[in-house]
Design a protein around this motif. Sequence first.
Motif, PDB file in Angstrom:
ATOM      1  N   GLY A 150      -8.160   3.740   8.261  1.00 17.92           N
ATOM      2  CA  GLY A 150      -9.260   3.769   7.200  1.00 17.92           C
ATOM      3  C   GLY A 150      -9.313   2.915   6.368  1.00 17.92           C
ATOM      4  O   GLY A 150      -8.617   1.657   6.225  1.00 17.92           O
ATOM      5  N   GLN A 151      -9.532   3.080   4.853  1.00 17.28           N
ATOM      6  CA  GLN A 151      -9.999   2.057   3.936  1.00 17.28           C
ATOM      7  C   GLN A 151      -9.082   2.302   2.785  1.00 17.28           C
ATOM      8  O   GLN A 151      -8.786   3.065   2.260  1.00 17.28           O
ATOM      9  CB  GLN A 151     -11.242   2.089   3.456  1.00 17.28           C
ATOM     10  N   VAL A 152      -8.237   0.976   2.045  1.00 16.50           N
ATOM     11  CA  VAL A 152      -7.805   1.004   1.177  1.00 16.50           C
ATOM     12  C   VAL A 152      -7.967  -0.029   0.138  1.00 16.50           C
ATOM     13  O   VAL A 152      -8.940  -0.979   0.501  1.00 16.50           O
ATOM     14  CB  VAL A 152      -6.078   0.726   1.346  1.00 16.50           C
ATOM     15  N   LYS A 153      -7.819  -0.277  -0.877  1.00 14.55           N
ATOM     16  CA  LYS A 153      -8.168  -1.115  -2.108  1.00 14.55           C
ATOM     17  C   LYS A 153      -7.679  -2.319  -1.982  1.00 14.55           C
ATOM     18  O   LYS A 153      -8.430  -3.631  -2.185  1.00 14.55           O
ATOM     19  CB  LYS A 153      -8.100  -0.553  -3.827  1.00 14.55           C
ATOM     20  N   ASN A 154      -6.328  -2.642  -1.673  1.00 13.54           N
ATOM     21  CA  ASN A 154      -5.756  -3.684  -1.697  1.00 13.54           C
ATOM     22  C   ASN A 154      -4.568  -3.976  -0.830  1.00 13.54           C
ATOM     23  O   ASN A 154      -4.138  -2.746  -0.170  1.00 13.54           O
ATOM     24  CB  ASN A 154      -5.427  -4.209  -3.121  1.00 13.54           C
ATOM     25  N   GLN A 159       0.553  -1.231   1.819  1.00 12.49           N
ATOM     26  CA  GLN A 159       1.867  -1.253   2.078  1.00 12.49           C
ATOM     27  C   GLN A 159       2.537   0.120   1.504  1.00 12.49           C
ATOM     28  O   GLN A 159       3.439   0.502   2.160  1.00 12.49           O
ATOM     29  CB  GLN A 159       2.595  -2.670   1.413  1.00 12.49           C
ATOM     30  N   ARG A 160       2.050   0.441   0.358  1.00 12.62           N
ATOM     31  CA  ARG A 160       2.473   1.869  -0.159  1.00 12.62           C
ATOM     32  C   ARG A 160       2.092   2.655   0.817  1.00 12.62           C
ATOM     33  O   ARG A 160       3.257   3.819   0.984  1.00 12.62           O
ATOM     34  CB  ARG A 160       1.997   1.965  -1.474  1.00 12.62           C
ATOM     35  N   ALA A 161       1.199   3.000   1.393  1.00 17.74           N
ATOM     36  CA  ALA A 161       0.730   4.236   2.480  1.00 17.74           C
ATOM     37  C   ALA A 161       1.849   4.090   3.609  1.00 17.74           C
ATOM     38  O   ALA A 161       2.208   4.936   3.989  1.00 17.74           O
ATOM     39  CB  ALA A 161      -0.660   3.829   2.857  1.00 17.74           C
ATOM     40  N   VAL A 162       2.184   2.716   3.978  1.00 17.95           N
ATOM     41  CA  VAL A 162       3.123   2.621   5.060  1.00 17.95           C
ATOM     42  C   VAL A 162       4.536   3.008   4.771  1.00 17.95           C
ATOM     43  O   VAL A 162       5.259   3.815   5.473  1.00 17.95           O
ATOM     44  CB  VAL A 162       2.944   1.001   5.649  1.00 17.95           C
ATOM     45  N   ASP A 163       4.842   2.699   3.481  1.00 17.77           N
ATOM     46  CA  ASP A 163       6.016   3.053   3.019  1.00 17.77           C
ATOM     47  C   ASP A 163       6.409   4.496   2.958  1.00 17.77           C
ATOM     48  O   ASP A 163       7.268   5.319   3.376  1.00 17.77           O
ATOM     49  CB  ASP A 163       6.464   2.376   1.421  1.00 17.77           C
ATOM     50  N   ILE A 164       5.145   5.202   2.479  1.00 23.60           N
ATOM     51  CA  ILE A 164       5.286   6.432   2.325  1.00 23.60           C
ATOM     52  C   ILE A 164       5.305   7.140   3.644  1.00 23.60           C
ATOM     53  O   ILE A 164       6.273   8.254   3.805  1.00 23.60           O
ATOM     54  CB  ILE A 164       4.075   7.139   1.521  1.00 23.60           C
TER      55      ILE A 164
END
Length: 182
Positions: A150-154, A159-164
Amino acid sequence: MKKILQGITLITALSTASVGAQAGNYWKASALDGWIDGYVEATLLLNGNLDATGIDTDVDNGLVTLRGKVETDLDKALAQELAIGVDGVTGVENMLTVFSPGENEDSSVQTKLTDEKVATVVKTRLLAAPDISSTEIDVNSTKGVVVLQGQVKNDAEKQRAVDIAQKAIDVEKVVSKLKVSE
């Protein structure tokens, strides 16, 4: 005599202030526990893959206790995962009872259910994360491998999505196919 009265007045004032401060700390902690309790219950009830109507929650100093009945071991694990993901939760005591255990389930069915649980937990945590604004992240899980698309802003949000995703139980690997929107 005047000095004795002043001393008694000072001691009384200090002890009253100390009791007031302790009461303030009690109410602050109590209010935080109440907020956490409500947030955990809402998270459980709003999750489409879990029937949380039989789950009762209690919170004491950030420790969530789950009581009640669920249908499968996966529901029990999912409830715990969802509770752990709430901000302010310091731990979870899972006292849920499985009233129709999935011991007879075929291993392929068990794997599929585990994959669905992982995807649900990761998606829920992404939606609840205050530092991830995108709701356009698809989460798929197969045998412990989570794929984020999908799409993320930055890059920080990516990286935060991967960490979660990496922090969820039963996740062995995270593959990021997330793209930074321009």
